[in-house]
Design an enzyme around this catalytic site. Structure first.
Site: not given
Ligand SMILES: *Cc1c(COP(=O)(O)O)cnc(C)c1O
Length: 384
Positions: A50, A104, A176, A201
């Site tokens: 954890r 997002y 992000d 991703k």
């Molecule tokens: C997919 C995505 C997220 C969220 O990520 P998860 O792994 O699905 O929680 C956040 N920001 C962007 C730009 C994304 O493409």
């Protein structure tokens, strides 16, 4: 052995991998919830899944920090876990946040639906209009939050101005960086305080795990770790192993995707069945100069409008053989989505229109298939 790898390709393969357990060339999966202690350690020295501090986590933390040239990194159970736990570390009741207006979907919903319940205020900003930000700042503003490349119109905000504005006003700057990946943009090198990823991703790149990461300075990361430990934002060791494996080929994949997406965008731009194409690598694109200055490549995400009615969109989606029709992005398979009926279905048609998200807009995540074959396939699906 000190991590002394200089170039990103080498770091992706080797950083953090030492010591090699029993000489194993790849780090094994440590499927153990806890580890023996030898006395005298504090809570954070106890190894426990954890706490995201088993050998599988340690390798990733060192590798990700090294890859983005930052002091520290932390993995999390998802991109959303990284984003929400970081925001909840930095913001408390009575604080205010400036955040980009096209976000997002998950982040957007967390901000509009959940953040006010914590007593935190926010204002949306246009990331392309720095002149408008000063009027939105308040005495309790603590954080400015943007995305490197927006979805689904593939826009690039004034990232240099974000860093300058944050420094001038004593804000923590968060970005992000999922769409760009560290191959195309490394936010810490450009002065951002924190870089976040959905590792689901490009970083993992094989559409087989969900994971997240936050990267930045040691002090901020220590505070975020404290919050993550309590919220339980743990990445499972098996997912850690897959993420580590995926990272080793990140440079190969993303550079291929950069080139492939650019060729596909150029092909689409002159196709008679296609309207507007959104890709910052195109000279005709509004963000071309900015992307050239900031990025090493424009990534594998593009979007375009079908010149025609919804029937034409339907025919195209059905006839395309190679790309799958599926959400998410950044993997080896090319994917198509229609934002108006998927990621942005919750938005009113008027709001979608205001944002430029038409019903005939298609978003493509370019995979690592043959570019020639993808172009041939798109061409036949568009009716030649
Ligand atoms: C997919 C995505 C997220 C969220 O990520 P998860 O792994 O699905 O929680 C956040 N920001 C962007 C730009 C994304 O493409």
């Amino acid at each position: 052995m000190a991590d002394e790898y200089r170039r990103i390709e080498t770091k992706l393969v080797h950083s953090g991998e030492y010591p090699r357990y029993e000489g194993a060339v790849t780090t094994p999966i440590f499927q153990s919830a806890m580890f023996e202690t030898y006395g005298g350690e504090g809570y954070h020295d106890i190894k426990y899944i954890r706490l995201n501090n088993t050998p599988n986590h340690d390798v990733l933390h060192k590798k990700l920090a090294d890859v983005e040239n930052a002091e520290r990194a932390l993995v999390a159970s998802s991109g959303m876990a990284a984003i929400t736990s970081t925001l909840l570390t930095l913001l408390h009741a009575g604080d205010h946040l400036l955040i980009q207006s096209t976000l997002y979907g998950g982040t957007d919903s967390f901000i509009t639906d959940d953040i006010p319940g914590f007593g935190i205020e926010f204002d949306f900003i246009d990331p392309d209009d720095p002149g408008s930000w000063a009027s939105k700042i308040k005495s309790n503003t603590k954080v400015i939050y943007v995305e490197t490349i927006s979805n689904p119109l593939i826009e690039v905000g004034d990232l240099k101005a974000v860093v300058e504005f944050a420094k001038a006003n004593g804000l923590v700057s968060m970005i992000d960086n999922t769409f760009a990946s560290p191959i195309n943009y490394r936010p810490i090198e450009h002065g951002f305080d924190l870089s976040l990823h959905s590792c689901t991703k490009y970083l993992n790149g094989h559409s087989d795990i969900v994971g997240g990461a936050v990267i930045g300075g040691a002090d901020l990361i220590a505070r975020i770790k404290h919050k993550m430990d309590h919220l339980g934002c743990t990445l499972d060791p098996h997912a850690c192993f897959l993420l580590q494996r995926g990272l080793k080929t990140l440079a190969l994949r993303v550079r291929w995707q950069n080139e492939s997406a650019l060729r596909i965008a150029k092909f689409l731009e002159v196709h008679r069945s296609v309207g507007k194409v959104n890709y910052p690598g195109l000279e005709s694109n509004l963000y071309y100069e900015r992307a050239r200055e900031l990025f090493e490549g424009c990534g594998g995400m593009l979007s375009f409008e079908i010149a025609g009615d919804l029937g034409a969109v339907d025919r195209f989606m059905r006839k395309a053989k190679i790309p799958l029709i599926a959400p998410s992005l950044g993997g080896t398979e090319s994917l198509l989505t229609r934002p108006a009926v998927t990621s942005h279905a919750g938005m009113s048609p008027a709001d979608r229109e205001k944002k430029g998200i038409s019903d005939t807009l298609i978003r493509m995540s370019v995979g690592v298939e043959s570019t020639d074959e993808l172009i041939e396939d798109l061409d036949q699906a568009l009716g030649g």
